[in-house]
Design a protein around this motif. Sequence first.
Motif, short mmCIF file in Angstrom:
data_model
loop_
_atom_site.label_atom_id
_atom_site.label_comp_id
_atom_site.label_asym_id
_atom_site.label_seq_id
_atom_site.Cartn_x
_atom_site.Cartn_y
_atom_site.Cartn_z
N GLY A 91 0.79 -1.00 0.08
CA GLY A 91 -0.14 -0.03 0.06
C GLY A 91 0.78 1.19 -0.04
N GLU A 92 2.20 1.31 0.09
CA GLU A 92 2.83 2.38 0.35
C GLU A 92 3.19 2.87 -1.02
N ALA A 93 3.14 4.28 -1.30
CA ALA A 93 3.68 5.00 -2.54
C ALA A 93 4.91 4.74 -3.00
N ALA A 94 5.06 4.33 -4.21
CA ALA A 94 6.48 4.17 -4.85
C ALA A 94 7.20 5.38 -5.09
N LEU A 95 8.09 6.08 -4.03
CA LEU A 95 8.86 7.13 -4.28
C LEU A 95 10.21 6.83 -4.75
N TYR A 96 10.63 5.79 -4.58
CA TYR A 96 11.98 5.49 -5.30
C TYR A 96 11.77 4.56 -6.44
N LEU A 97 12.05 4.95 -7.77
CA LEU A 97 11.66 4.49 -8.73
C LEU A 97 12.89 4.22 -9.57
N ASN A 98 13.82 3.31 -9.67
CA ASN A 98 14.77 3.51 -10.38
C ASN A 98 14.60 2.64 -11.86
N TRP A 99 14.05 3.14 -12.70
CA TRP A 99 13.68 2.47 -14.04
C TRP A 99 14.79 2.60 -15.06
N ALA A 100 14.93 1.49 -15.47
CA ALA A 100 16.17 1.36 -16.86
C ALA A 100 15.67 2.40 -17.83
N THR A 101 16.52 2.45 -18.53
CA THR A 101 16.37 3.56 -19.68
C THR A 101 15.11 3.08 -20.67
N GLY A 102 14.11 3.84 -21.10
CA GLY A 102 13.03 3.53 -21.64
C GLY A 102 12.13 2.73 -20.99
N GLN A 103 12.05 2.72 -19.70
CA GLN A 103 11.17 2.03 -18.64
C GLN A 103 10.43 2.96 -17.81
N PRO A 104 9.28 2.61 -17.32
CA PRO A 104 8.14 1.79 -17.93
C PRO A 104 7.84 1.84 -19.37
N GLU A 105 7.71 1.01 -20.06
CA GLU A 105 6.96 1.03 -21.36
C GLU A 105 5.47 1.46 -21.48
N GLY A 106 4.78 1.21 -20.20
CA GLY A 106 3.44 1.57 -20.01
C GLY A 106 2.29 0.67 -20.47
N ARG A 107 2.91 -0.79 -20.92
CA ARG A 107 1.66 -1.55 -21.47
C ARG A 107 1.76 -2.51 -20.32
N ASP A 108 2.35 -2.70 -19.44
CA ASP A 108 2.35 -3.74 -18.39
C ASP A 108 2.29 -3.26 -17.00
N ASP A 109 2.08 -4.35 -15.96
CA ASP A 109 1.57 -3.93 -14.65
C ASP A 109 2.34 -4.20 -13.80
N CYS A 110 3.46 -5.06 -13.92
CA CYS A 110 4.19 -5.83 -12.92
C CYS A 110 5.74 -5.35 -13.05
N ALA A 111 6.47 -5.57 -12.04
CA ALA A 111 7.78 -4.95 -12.01
C ALA A 111 8.87 -5.83 -11.60
N THR A 117 18.07 -2.13 -11.92
CA THR A 117 17.11 -1.01 -12.25
C THR A 117 15.69 -1.98 -12.48
N PHE A 118 14.83 -0.95 -12.68
CA PHE A 118 13.35 -1.88 -12.87
C PHE A 118 13.18 -1.72 -14.21
N GLU A 119 12.27 -2.80 -14.54
CA GLU A 119 11.42 -2.89 -15.78
C GLU A 119 10.13 -3.52 -15.63
N ASP A 120 9.43 -3.11 -16.56
CA ASP A 120 7.76 -3.52 -16.33
C ASP A 120 7.66 -4.66 -17.29
N LEU A 121 6.88 -5.55 -16.87
CA LEU A 121 6.47 -6.70 -17.63
C LEU A 121 5.16 -7.36 -17.68
N PRO A 122 4.79 -8.02 -18.34
CA PRO A 122 3.28 -8.58 -18.18
C PRO A 122 3.33 -9.47 -16.82
N CYS A 123 2.27 -9.35 -15.97
CA CYS A 123 2.59 -10.05 -14.74
C CYS A 123 2.27 -11.71 -14.80
N SER A 124 1.70 -11.96 -16.12
CA SER A 124 1.66 -13.49 -16.21
C SER A 124 3.06 -14.20 -16.57
#
Length: 357
Positions: A91-111, A117-124
Motif C-alpha cells: 500500500g506504500e506509494a512508490a517514491l523510489y523508482l529506479n527505472w531502466a532507460t526507456g522503462q516503464p513502457e506503459g503496457r504492463d503492470d508488474c515490475a 534497475t526496474f523494468e515493467d513486464l506482463p504479470c503472467s
Amino acid sequence: MDFSREAAQSLSFTALCSVSECVQRQYHFINERKTWTEAQRYCREKYTDLATVDHMNDMNELKKSVNYGGVQFVWIGLQKTGRDEWQWSSGEAALYLNWATGQPEGRDDCAMMFNGTFEDLPCSDARHFICNNTNTGLIFVNQLKSWRDAQNYCRQNHIDLVSVRNQNESEQVEQLINIVVGTTNSPKSQVWINLFRVRDSWQWSDQSNSIFRYWDTGEPTNSGGGENCTAVNAQGKWFDVSCINQYSFVCHEDKLIVIRENLTWSEALRYCRQNHVDLVSVHSEEIQRRVMNVVKRASTAAVWLETVCYQNWAPGNGTSEEDCEDAVRSGAVQSGGDQRWISRPEHDKLNFICSRY
C-alpha cells in the motif's frame, strides 16, 4: 541483513492481528439525505471523513452501523479520480523508482529488477523472485512463477515479495543475487519485486491507500456516464452512482489521530493518556498501514510513536528484538518518504499519534 537460500520446509502463515485489533475505525450512520460532496463535508466537520473500508472486517462493521429501514443506498468515501500509478503491494506509494532507460513502457503492470534497475513486464511472465523474511532477511527463490504466484508464495511462506524502496535496499538485493546466482547478467537475476501498477480510477476521500473493493456483480458500470461516486446497498454490495444523488451516508472516525502539536516524547505520551487512550503502539502490519495513512496529516517531518515491536526501522535506526520486552520505548515515524521508523532524541518536539481505543 542476513541472506539465505530458500529452505525446503515452508513456514506456516499466522494472522498479524485479531479481528478486534484489525477494526481500527468507528463507523457512524447519518440518516440525512445529502449529495456525496455534502456528505463528505459533513463527515469531515463532525468526524474524520466519509467511510473508508480496508477489508471485510471493516465492511461487516460498517453494515452493523447502518439502519436500512427505508434506505436503499448509503454513501461511502470512494470516488472516481483517474488514478494510474506504481505502488508497493503493502500500500506504500512508490517514491523510489529506479527505472531502466526507456522503462516503464506503459503496457504492463508488474515490475522486475535486473542489474539494479526496474523494468515493467506482463504479470503472467515467469521469473525468479526474492521474498522478505523478518527472521532470516532476503530469500532468493529458485523457481519460475508469475508475479501473482510469486507474491502468494512469499506471503504464505515468508512475509511478502521484496520491496526496493531506496538505494540501500537495492544494493542488498543486488548483493544477494551476486551471492546466489554469481552474476547480475544471468536470466536468473531477473527477479520479481513487490512493485505493481495500479490502474484504479477510484480513490478514497481520506486519501487512504486501501485497495479493498466489494463491487456488486457487473459493477462499476458508469451507466449513462457520470457515475463517479460509490453507494452501498443493504447487502453491503457497492454500486457506482451519480454523485448528485441524495442518500444517507456513513462517516468514519479513525481510532488513530494525529495531534499537530509539537511536544517531546514524554509530553506526547502524557497528552495521549490524558486526552485519549495512549500513544499509538505499532505491533502488527495492520496497525502499521493505519499509521502510514494518518501520518500524512502531520506538520513535522517525523511523528512520535510508543512501543514498536512490529519491525519497520529505517537502516541505521532501531534496536534489537529483545528490546520489545521493555514496557515502554520511544520511536518516531517519518511523515513523508517511505514512512520508516527512525530514532530521535526524546527531547525533540514533534507531532504525535494518539490511539482512541
